[in-house]
Design an enzyme around this catalytic site. Structure first.
Site, mmCIF file in Angstrom:
data_model
loop_
_atom_site.group_PDB
_atom_site.id
_atom_site.type_symbol
_atom_site.label_atom_id
_atom_site.label_comp_id
_atom_site.label_asym_id
_atom_site.label_seq_id
_atom_site.Cartn_x
_atom_site.Cartn_y
_atom_site.Cartn_z
ATOM 1 N N LYS A 266 -57.677 25.842 -61.763
ATOM 2 C CA LYS A 266 -58.246 24.496 -61.963
ATOM 3 C C LYS A 266 -59.766 24.550 -61.987
ATOM 4 O O LYS A 266 -60.412 23.860 -62.787
ATOM 5 C CB LYS A 266 -57.745 23.572 -60.851
ATOM 6 C CG LYS A 266 -56.236 23.351 -60.896
ATOM 7 C CD LYS A 266 -55.740 22.711 -59.610
ATOM 8 C CE LYS A 266 -54.232 22.532 -59.611
ATOM 9 N NZ LYS A 266 -53.691 22.170 -58.298
ATOM 10 N N VAL B 189 -55.454 19.584 -63.936
ATOM 11 C CA VAL B 189 -56.434 19.681 -62.840
ATOM 12 C C VAL B 189 -56.306 18.457 -61.941
ATOM 13 O O VAL B 189 -56.510 17.328 -62.379
ATOM 14 C CB VAL B 189 -57.879 19.768 -63.384
ATOM 15 C CG1 VAL B 189 -58.877 19.813 -62.245
ATOM 16 C CG2 VAL B 189 -58.036 20.991 -64.282
ATOM 17 N N VAL C 48 -42.131 17.031 -62.984
ATOM 18 C CA VAL C 48 -43.128 16.275 -63.746
ATOM 19 C C VAL C 48 -42.535 15.766 -65.070
ATOM 20 O O VAL C 48 -42.746 14.607 -65.449
ATOM 21 C CB VAL C 48 -44.394 17.116 -63.996
ATOM 22 C CG1 VAL C 48 -45.420 16.305 -64.773
ATOM 23 C CG2 VAL C 48 -44.993 17.592 -62.675
ATOM 24 N N LYS D 8 -51.932 24.481 -65.980
ATOM 25 C CA LYS D 8 -53.285 24.994 -65.667
ATOM 26 C C LYS D 8 -53.388 26.499 -65.891
ATOM 27 O O LYS D 8 -54.440 26.998 -66.289
ATOM 28 C CB LYS D 8 -53.686 24.636 -64.237
ATOM 29 C CG LYS D 8 -52.719 25.088 -63.163
ATOM 30 C CD LYS D 8 -52.080 23.917 -62.483
ATOM 31 C CE LYS D 8 -50.820 24.355 -61.750
ATOM 32 N NZ LYS D 8 -50.113 23.291 -61.107
ATOM 33 N N ARG E 94 -34.303 24.273 -69.928
ATOM 34 C CA ARG E 94 -33.418 25.447 -69.865
ATOM 35 C C ARG E 94 -31.956 25.041 -69.705
ATOM 36 O O ARG E 94 -31.070 25.629 -70.267
ATOM 37 C CB ARG E 94 -33.846 26.353 -68.700
ATOM 38 C CG ARG E 94 -35.107 27.125 -69.054
ATOM 39 C CD ARG E 94 -35.470 28.169 -68.019
ATOM 40 N NE ARG E 94 -36.839 28.583 -68.280
ATOM 41 C CZ ARG E 94 -37.910 28.072 -67.678
ATOM 42 N NH1 ARG E 94 -37.760 27.153 -66.748
ATOM 43 N NH2 ARG E 94 -39.113 28.493 -67.982
ATOM 44 N N GLY F 89 -42.143 19.589 -51.780
ATOM 45 C CA GLY F 89 -42.141 19.715 -53.242
ATOM 46 C C GLY F 89 -43.508 19.805 -53.889
ATOM 47 O O GLY F 89 -43.610 19.730 -55.101
HETATM 48 N N1 HSE Z 1 -49.119 23.337 -56.260
HETATM 49 C C1 HSE Z 1 -50.197 22.495 -56.661
HETATM 50 C C2 HSE Z 1 -50.897 22.002 -55.403
HETATM 51 C C3 HSE Z 1 -49.727 21.278 -57.393
HETATM 52 O O1 HSE Z 1 -50.403 22.213 -54.306
HETATM 53 O O2 HSE Z 1 -51.945 21.395 -55.522
HETATM 54 C C4 HSE Z 1 -50.071 21.148 -58.810
HETATM 55 O O3 HSE Z 1 -51.140 21.877 -59.257
#
Ligand code: HSE
Length: 437
Positions: A207, A134, A15, A107, A46, A189
């Site tokens: 969320k 969210v 992101v 979140k 990092r 991903g």
């Molecule tokens: N891992 C989360 C999902 C993505 O699969 O919705 C971001 O919150």
């Protein structure tokens, strides 16, 4: 044009890199809409040398990401580090201590510390924004805080985890196994680094707790979200649900509840796989898509739908927050000032009326069905339909699935209590509620 909004970006994962790409690609359009340019001044992560597909040479570098808040040459911090605590939380606190706004996609941090952080932001008179926390690219926080601001929200619910939705809808369409489809979600991903956050329902619960706070003007209460994931769902459950006219989706629901009769309003929050009628709008949400329904007392049902994860959609939400800040919009993170957020106690779900799907894996021997139906009778649960699937291969474990008539959830809980410890069961029963229209 006015002075740029100067940004420090911490965290250069999918992101974070997406934010750089978006700010660069749409720079002119963003500057026109924001009334001034967005300028990324400094970045931190990092590992400086990791290949990310973006050129970092135009930006200053800080090794210590928690120190970027102290720099005089930035106005706002973008936190893309993740994790409820640790460096992300330190950075957020440092931002407010240094009078800088914060945009985050985190979140977990907002679900655990959102109220304290909002109080710190309020005190420092700086913005705290988390649209990307969210439902990825869907402007649902903006939709509730701004578009639906005139309404009392009666209920908010939806599909809040793309990984689970991808797994369930792919299992449904292909008949493939849970583990196989999970591995594909990870390859694509959108699963969290720790996929248990997705498949155990924790990510959706984070969320939901944030959405509920905004929708109902309540303090975030993540600990009160009743949470169950999708790991126990079998291909056979999906098959039986389809035969009954339903699909299975992981649904988060929150609504105020005044059914205790003492005049107090409580807050019901639950994340659980549900049977969703095939003609419900949420039944058509497939793949890694998210969808949120908010029911306003004047607007009626609002449906927000779109990509809930991924670099582009999530960066879109982050940069929308930055554009608001560039325009001078501070606002209350949870729609109302922190002092006005209500501490709503958790609702007792036993009062709720509804229908449920119960699935048992049982020994195929005389009396087992009678044992199940007797427990239902003794607890006052009325059965609407019941299926037992025999095994032609002579396997001694069979599946029994039933759907109840509408009744109090407490009766279903009581029936399951009566059956607890029975030697007839090869696995603990699975309960899923049916989503109404
Ligand atoms: N891992 C989360 C999902 C993505 O699969 O919705 C971001 O919150």
């Amino acid at each position: 044009m006015a002075e740029p909004l100067r940004i420090a970006l911490a965290g250069l994962g999918t992101v974070g890199a997406g934010v750089i790409r978006l700010v660069e690609a749409n720079a002119a359009l963003i500057a026109r809409r924001a009334g001034r340019p967005l300028e990324i001044v400094v970045v931190s992560a990092r590992d400086r040398n990791k290949e990310r597909g973006v050129d970092l040479s135009p930006y200053a570098w800080e090794d210590d990401m928690t120190a970027i808040a102290a720099r005089d040459d930035v106005d706002v911090i973008v936190e893309m580090v993740g994790g409820a605590d640790g460096p992300a939380l330190t950075l957020a606190r440092n931002a407010f201590a240094h009078g800088k706004g914060l945009v985050t996609a985190n979140k977990a941090m907002i679900a655990h510390h959102g109220v304290a952080l909002a109080a710190a932001a309020e005190q420092a008179r700086v913005p705290l924004k988390f649209e990307a926390a969210v439902a990825g690219g869907i402007p649902v926080i903006k939709g509730l805080r701004e578009g639906a601001a005139a309404n009392a929200i009666e209920r908010v619910y939806g599909i809040l985890n793309g990984t689970c939705n991808f797994i369930l809808s792919t299992m449904e369409e292909s008949g493939r196994d849970f583990a196989d489809v999970l591995a594909e979600a990870q390859r694509r991903g959108f699963a969290e680094a720790d996929p248990s956050f997705d498949i155990e329902g924790t990510d959706a619960a984070h969320k939901l707790a944030i959405l509920a706070a905004i929708a109902f003007g309540a303090e975030v209460d993540f600990a009160a979200v009743e949470t169950a994931g999708i790991t126990r769902i079998l291909a056979a459950d999906i098959f039986e649900a389809a035969a009954l006219g339903y699909v299975i989706r992981l649904i988060g629901i929150a609504e105020p509840d005044a059914s205790d009769g003492d005049g107090a309003t409580r807050l019901f929050q639950r994340v659980q796989p549900h049977l969703v009628p095939v003609d419900h709008p949420l039944a058509h949400v497939v793949g890694a898509t998210n969808a949120v329904v908010a029911e306003g007392n004047f607007s009626g049902r609002l449906l927000f739908q779109g990509a809930g994860a991924g670099d582009g959609p999530t960066a879109s939400a982050v940069v929308a927050d930055l554009i608001d800040i560039a325009r001078g919009e501070v606002g209350c993170p949870f729609s109302v000032p922190v002092a006005e957020l209500e501490a709503l106690p958790p609702a007792d779900s036993g009062h709720r009326m509804g229908r449920a799907y119960l699935r048992f894996l049982v020994a195929d021997r005389p009396g087992v069905l009678a044992e199940i139906t007797a427990a239902m009778r003794d607890a006052g649960v009325s059965i609407e339909s019941l299926i037992q699937k025999g095994r032609p291969d002579g396997d001694s474990t069979v599946l029994v699935a039933l759907v109840t008539h509408e009744g109090p959830e407490a009766s279903v809980t009581e029936a399951l209590r009566l059956l607890e410890g029975s030697p007839s069961f090869a696995a603990p029963p699975l309960v899923m509620h049916l989503l109404g229209h």
